[in-house]
Motif scaffolding. Sequence first.
Motif, PDB file in Angstrom:
ATOM      1  N   LYS A 286      -0.430   9.876   5.481  1.00 36.07           N
ATOM      2  CA  LYS A 286       0.328   8.889   4.691  1.00 36.07           C
ATOM      3  C   LYS A 286      -0.350   7.536   4.812  1.00 36.07           C
ATOM      4  O   LYS A 286      -0.216   6.850   5.832  1.00 36.07           O
ATOM      5  CB  LYS A 286       1.779   8.840   5.173  1.00 36.07           C
ATOM      6  N   GLY A 287      -1.114   7.187   3.797  1.00 33.69           N
ATOM      7  CA  GLY A 287      -1.847   5.921   3.808  1.00 33.69           C
ATOM      8  C   GLY A 287      -2.792   5.898   2.630  1.00 33.69           C
ATOM      9  O   GLY A 287      -2.777   6.818   1.793  1.00 33.69           O
TER      10      GLY A 287
ATOM     11  N   LEU B 283       0.645  17.310   1.281  1.00 31.75           N
ATOM     12  CA  LEU B 283       1.990  17.695   1.744  1.00 31.75           C
ATOM     13  C   LEU B 283       2.634  16.449   2.329  1.00 31.75           C
ATOM     14  O   LEU B 283       2.118  15.867   3.292  1.00 31.75           O
ATOM     15  CB  LEU B 283       1.907  18.793   2.813  1.00 31.75           C
ATOM     16  N   MET B 284       3.719  16.003   1.705  1.00 32.17           N
ATOM     17  CA  MET B 284       4.439  14.807   2.155  1.00 32.17           C
ATOM     18  C   MET B 284       5.916  15.190   2.306  1.00 32.17           C
ATOM     19  O   MET B 284       6.326  16.283   1.935  1.00 32.17           O
ATOM     20  CB  MET B 284       4.317  13.675   1.128  1.00 32.17           C
ATOM     21  N   GLY B 285       6.731  14.253   2.773  1.00 30.46           N
ATOM     22  CA  GLY B 285       8.159  14.534   2.840  1.00 30.46           C
ATOM     23  C   GLY B 285       8.814  13.842   4.012  1.00 30.46           C
ATOM     24  O   GLY B 285       8.158  13.162   4.805  1.00 30.46           O
TER      25      GLY B 285
ATOM     26  N   ALA C 250       1.319   8.974  -3.243  1.00 28.03           N
ATOM     27  CA  ALA C 250       1.550   7.519  -3.231  1.00 28.03           C
ATOM     28  C   ALA C 250       2.915   7.194  -2.631  1.00 28.03           C
ATOM     29  O   ALA C 250       3.069   6.204  -1.904  1.00 28.03           O
ATOM     30  CB  ALA C 250       1.428   6.962  -4.644  1.00 28.03           C
ATOM     31  N   CYS C 251       3.929   8.048  -2.908  1.00 24.42           N
ATOM     32  CA  CYS C 251       5.252   7.834  -2.291  1.00 24.42           C
ATOM     33  C   CYS C 251       5.116   7.868  -0.766  1.00 24.42           C
ATOM     34  O   CYS C 251       5.689   7.028  -0.063  1.00 24.42           O
ATOM     35  CB  CYS C 251       6.234   8.931  -2.721  1.00 24.42           C
ATOM     36  N   GLY C 252       4.350   8.823  -0.252  1.00 24.98           N
ATOM     37  CA  GLY C 252       4.177   8.962   1.198  1.00 24.98           C
ATOM     38  C   GLY C 252       3.525   7.753   1.826  1.00 24.98           C
ATOM     39  O   GLY C 252       3.861   7.349   2.946  1.00 24.98           O
ATOM     40  N   ALA C 253       2.586   7.154   1.114  1.00 23.54           N
ATOM     41  CA  ALA C 253       1.887   5.973   1.663  1.00 23.54           C
ATOM     42  C   ALA C 253       2.770   4.727   1.571  1.00 23.54           C
ATOM     43  O   ALA C 253       2.881   3.958   2.537  1.00 23.54           O
ATOM     44  CB  ALA C 253       0.584   5.755   0.896  1.00 23.54           C
ATOM     45  N   LEU C 254       3.399   4.536   0.418  1.00 20.64           N
ATOM     46  CA  LEU C 254       4.103   3.265   0.165  1.00 20.64           C
ATOM     47  C   LEU C 254       5.442   3.166   0.900  1.00 20.64           C
ATOM     48  O   LEU C 254       5.890   2.062   1.230  1.00 20.64           O
ATOM     49  CB  LEU C 254       4.315   3.090  -1.345  1.00 20.64           C
TER      50      LEU C 254
END
Length: 342
Positions: free
Chosen positions: A120-121, A148-150, A200-204
């Motif tokens: 995430k970044g 894979l994010m969440g 992008a959701c995972g980073a921001l």
Amino acid sequence: MKRLKVSIIGSGSWGCAISKIVGKNVLKRNTFDKRVTMWVYEEIIEGRNLSEIINSTHENVKYLKGHKLPETVVATPDLVEAITDVDILIFVLPHQFLKRCLDTLEGKIKSTAVGISLIKGFQTSVDGDIELISKYITSRLKIQCSVLMGANIANEVANEVFCEGTIGCATKEMKQTFKELFETNYFRVAVVDDTQTVEACGALKNIVACAAGFSDGLLYGNCTKTAIIRIGLMEIKMFINTFLSGSEISTFFESCGISDLFASCYGGRNRKCSALFVEKGKSIYDLEKEILNGQRLQGPSTAEAVNIMLMKKGLEKKFPLFTAVHRIFNFEISPRKLLDHI
Ligand code: NAD
Ligand code: 13P
């Protein structure tokens, strides 16, 4: 049929938590080789190499204490050994260290391999623009890279509580395989095509979690914090619509969107350290060293990377929350002024 070899590149808290899942899932199907390599950035813990401790005790005593990793997971400090002949590369190290890792891997990856990033970044280019990590991996290693994010706080996932994840799948043929590799009865995975939005959701969300932490440090209460979360979500959406094309609104309602935002704003390290930043008045990097025992924050460096790009494009005012978080960490404005700025 040749079984797919899997490697986990990174062995921090999330790398180890996901290795618990992956290491068990490879035993459930004939699709996978039953040995999963895990690259460990070597450290000496009480006179012993961390990689040796992991292989003898099946526990990462520094980054995921109290959790046994499956015996299928074999740690190695040798990055090239970890990826040799590997078909699926799981990238799960702090983004700060990715470039050096890819410098070593470039030209050594199997040509048919695929990647999946749990990082995430963002990556920052020399001219100050930000790049999605998955795109950066693709450009350096010439492989497809999914994400894979969440809402997945490492310790909670390691405790096997129910949670969800979102895979943004860049390789159509891999949808089922990724699901088989990551899904369990307690970790439910949705697979979507909108890879860029997932990532992008995972980073921001980490920037918004810092703002939520400031709010907690100032004892503002739940209504203020959820207002910050709402404003943060709007900035995330605007950022994605401005800089990435083709995002689906439904992606924001997956675990990578709204759920991760809430999980991080209530339970994450970025939130915790940002609250302490307000209480103690120390630099965020000093607090990271003091409190996290080697774990790393992504929020402050992501806020800085985003700010460099926004400034360059003259768009700081369009993203007041992202801008304020960076300026607060830089001691340019007081956390008490956060609400005036957003
Ligand atoms: P971590 O913060 O728990 O640990 C830091 C890691 O960095 C350790 O493995 C350490 O060995 C390694 N490291 C230190 N110096 C290094 C160097 N010079 N080169 C390479 N590695 C070095 O790590 P993490 O939480 O597993 O973070 C990995 C990624 O996963 C991050 O992008 C994070 O945002 C993401 N993530 C974390 C969580 C979580 O709850 N921890 C959940 C979801 C996603
Ligand atoms: P922190 O890095 O703030 O702990 O967030 C972890 C995470 O990404 C939860 O989904």
